[in-house]
Design an enzyme around this catalytic site. Structure first.
Site, PDB file in Angstrom:
ATOM      1  N   SER A 125      35.829   6.756  47.088  1.00  0.00           N
ATOM      2  CA  SER A 125      34.534   6.347  47.053  1.00  0.00           C
ATOM      3  C   SER A 125      33.840   5.121  47.846  1.00  0.00           C
ATOM      4  O   SER A 125      33.245   4.184  47.337  1.00  0.00           O
ATOM      5  CB  SER A 125      34.163   5.719  45.450  1.00  0.00           C
ATOM      6  OG  SER A 125      32.812   6.382  45.290  1.00  0.00           O
ATOM      7  N   ASP A 171      31.297   6.005  39.783  1.00  0.00           N
ATOM      8  CA  ASP A 171      31.929   5.225  41.031  1.00  0.00           C
ATOM      9  C   ASP A 171      31.060   4.050  41.342  1.00  0.00           C
ATOM     10  O   ASP A 171      31.713   2.897  41.518  1.00  0.00           O
ATOM     11  CB  ASP A 171      31.902   6.289  42.401  1.00  0.00           C
ATOM     12  CG  ASP A 171      32.485   7.377  42.288  1.00  0.00           C
ATOM     13  OD1 ASP A 171      33.189   7.837  41.367  1.00  0.00           O
ATOM     14  OD2 ASP A 171      32.432   8.380  43.071  1.00  0.00           O
ATOM     15  N   TYR A 220      32.279  22.457  42.492  1.00  0.00           N
ATOM     16  CA  TYR A 220      31.736  21.509  41.419  1.00  0.00           C
ATOM     17  C   TYR A 220      30.869  22.042  40.622  1.00  0.00           C
ATOM     18  O   TYR A 220      30.627  21.959  39.470  1.00  0.00           O
ATOM     19  CB  TYR A 220      31.526  20.289  42.395  1.00  0.00           C
ATOM     20  CG  TYR A 220      30.731  18.974  41.612  1.00  0.00           C
ATOM     21  CD1 TYR A 220      31.776  18.125  40.964  1.00  0.00           C
ATOM     22  CD2 TYR A 220      29.596  18.932  41.140  1.00  0.00           C
ATOM     23  CE1 TYR A 220      31.291  17.056  40.182  1.00  0.00           C
ATOM     24  CE2 TYR A 220      29.040  17.895  40.403  1.00  0.00           C
ATOM     25  CZ  TYR A 220      29.884  17.163  39.978  1.00  0.00           C
ATOM     26  OH  TYR A 220      29.453  15.885  39.238  1.00  0.00           O
TER      27      TYR A 220
HETATM   28  P1  ADP Z   1      33.904   8.915  49.640  1.00  0.00           P
HETATM   29  O1  ADP Z   1      33.037   8.282  48.650  1.00  0.00           O
HETATM   30  O2  ADP Z   1      35.014   9.760  48.927  1.00  0.00           O
HETATM   31  O3  ADP Z   1      34.659   8.139  50.621  1.00  0.00           O
HETATM   32  P2  ADP Z   1      31.809  10.273  50.808  1.00  0.00           P
HETATM   33  O4  ADP Z   1      31.446  11.690  51.666  1.00  0.00           O
HETATM   34  O5  ADP Z   1      31.066  10.178  49.354  1.00  0.00           O
HETATM   35  O6  ADP Z   1      33.237  10.266  50.569  1.00  0.00           O
HETATM   36  O7  ADP Z   1      31.140   9.131  51.317  1.00  0.00           O
HETATM   37  C1  ADP Z   1      31.738   8.795  52.583  1.00  0.00           C
HETATM   38  C2  ADP Z   1      30.267   8.595  53.761  1.00  0.00           C
HETATM   39  O8  ADP Z   1      29.885   7.212  53.303  1.00  0.00           O
HETATM   40  C3  ADP Z   1      30.783   8.228  55.211  1.00  0.00           C
HETATM   41  O9  ADP Z   1      30.950   9.547  55.593  1.00  0.00           O
HETATM   42  C4  ADP Z   1      29.780   7.525  55.710  1.00  0.00           C
HETATM   43  O10 ADP Z   1      28.497   8.488  55.824  1.00  0.00           O
HETATM   44  C5  ADP Z   1      29.223   6.545  54.410  1.00  0.00           C
HETATM   45  N1  ADP Z   1      29.975   5.375  54.685  1.00  0.00           N
HETATM   46  C6  ADP Z   1      30.877   4.751  53.749  1.00  0.00           C
HETATM   47  N2  ADP Z   1      31.143   3.569  54.035  1.00  0.00           N
HETATM   48  C7  ADP Z   1      30.485   3.188  55.253  1.00  0.00           C
HETATM   49  C8  ADP Z   1      30.460   2.303  56.326  1.00  0.00           C
HETATM   50  N3  ADP Z   1      31.314   1.038  56.104  1.00  0.00           N
HETATM   51  N4  ADP Z   1      29.837   2.424  57.407  1.00  0.00           N
HETATM   52  C9  ADP Z   1      28.973   3.485  57.436  1.00  0.00           C
HETATM   53  N5  ADP Z   1      28.790   4.419  56.597  1.00  0.00           N
HETATM   54  C10 ADP Z   1      29.694   4.366  55.544  1.00  0.00           C
HETATM   55 MG    MG Z   2      31.400   9.536  47.547  1.00  0.00          MG
END
Ligand code: ADP
Ligand code: MG
Length: 391
Positions: A125, A171, A220
């Protein structure tokens, strides 16, 4: 967690202004899978990985978003921010701004630098972490204080409505409300929660299978439809059952023949998982780690066989952990079809456990997994004070 002092200097040299800095953690779900949208229970904990957000006001009418993870900067007009997603990472902070604007707030001009060590897209998350960190930063800038459960709901809405992902509240809620050294039993019906202490002698070992079999979200959606079908069948006989949260195994025995066989299996998972999740919190509260481990094992079997949301690799990761010294309980965590397993492990065995599990998994599948040893960390917060103390 990445060093806030480092983000401060990145922000200072990029924008020339002293930022206020906020951190929001990622999370792991210890138990309670696909129960949130049935208005049931989940029990996540925040982990040591977090996303930092550094914010400072601007005077030129722009909203400037920079991510150190992507080494990329985008600029927008504060008075005409995008109303729709673009598929870019900026959707996450822009979604939070869209929801805040929808709540009647005027979005000011500011610079926001983001930097996180929550592995992106691994089911821990990072999306909730970036949303909650952004929301805390922006609400502090406009001097608005939302209660944490409300802040979490706004962030969930930004992911549902703007980013376009149909996630539940878990989350964002745990990222905003976690307490160090505790898991949090959340009632997704009314967002009341109880803390359940995780002893210092227990580590959260998170093992990433490195596979994700259903990235489209189709599975899902179909699971959700089956769960809703089962609830609708029961509601024909017991109208007070609007969600499986209110259903029992007795209902399945009586009315299961009116459901499709798949809806029956999915409902059995959700109903038993709700009971297990509440029991798991009780077990933690009463320091009964053996019972917690038993419930986690049962939860994995239910998730794998009744909900059919596991996969060969995740089943292998859980199976290979079983006879390793120090294991308390292991199961696949998150939305399913790959992603991470969560292992509760006696702290003194955690490093050896992680190394041995990694070797076994690589030998079995040919895939090198990422394994993280975490502890239950605190929730989102402002961190600037501590930085000033060290600079
Ligand atoms: P998870 O929540 O399991 O890590 P998600 O697909 O829901 O996976 O979210 C991941 C996305 O969130 C990344 O692909 C990006 O677009 C965004 N994201 C998360 N952290 C950052 C960050 N530090 N900088 C820029 N985008 C981010
Ligand atoms: Mg996510």
């Amino acid at each position: 967690m990445y060093d806030p002092a480092q983000l401060r200097s990145i922000h200072l040299s990029r924008f020339g202004d002293e930022p206020a800095i906020f951190a929001a953690p990622g999370r792991v779900n210890i138990i309670g899978e696909h129960t949130d949208y049935a208005e049931g229970f989940v029990m996540p904990a925040a982990i040591d990985f977090a996303t930092l957000a550094a914010i400072s006001p601007r005077a030129d009418g722009k909203v400037v978003l920079y991510s150190e993870n992507y080494a990329e900067q985008r600029e927008f007009e504060a008075s005409s921010l995008p109303a729709e997603r673009s598929g870019h990472w900026t959707d996450y902070p822009l979604g939070v701004l869209a929801v805040l604007a929808g709540e009647g707030h005027t979005i000011p001009s500011f610079s926001l630098s983001l930097w996180g060590d929550v592995p992106l897209g691994s089911g821990l998350s990072s999306s909730a972490a970036i949303e909650v960190a952004t929301a805390l930063a922006v609400t502090a800038l406009i001097d608005v204080g939302y209660p944490r459960p409300v802040l979490a709901r706004l962030c969930q809405r930004s992911e549902n409505e703007f980013v376009g992902s149909s996630c539940g509240i878990m989350d964002q809620f745990i990222s905003a409300n976690a307490a160090e050294n505790n898991a949090l039993l959340l009632d997704c019906r009314d967002l009341t929660f109880r803390l359940a202490p995780i002893p210092a002698s227990v580590a959260l070992v998170i093992a990433n299978t490195m596979v994700q079999h259903a990235i489209t979200g189709g599975e899902y959606t179909s699971r959700r439809a089956q769960v809703e079908e089962a609830a609708a069948v029961i509601a024909r006989h017991r109208p007070e059952v609007r969600f499986l949260r209110d259903a029992t195994l007795d209902d399945l025995e009586r009315y299961g023949s009116e459901m499709s066989p798949l809806a029956l299996k999915r409902a059995r998972h959700v109903i038993t998982e709700n009971t297990r999740t509440v029991a798991a919190a009780e077990a933690l509260i009463h320091h009964d780690l053996k019972e917690l481990g038993r419930l986690m094992a049962e939860a994995h079997v239910s998730y794998s066989q009744d909900f059919e949301a596991s996969c060969e690799e995740a089943d292998a990761m859980v199976e290979l952990a079983q006879d390793l010294p120090g294991l308390i309980g292991a199961r696949l965590t998150g939305g399913g079809f790959g992603g991470c397993t969560v292992n509760l492990v006696e702290q003194q065995h955690a490093r050896e456990f992680a190394a041995a599990l990694g070797q076994r998994y690589a030998a079995r599948t040919g895939i090198i997994p990422q394994i993280h040893i975490c502890h239950a960390s605190g929730g989102a917060n402002r961190v600037q004070e501590s930085i000033q103390a060290v600079t």
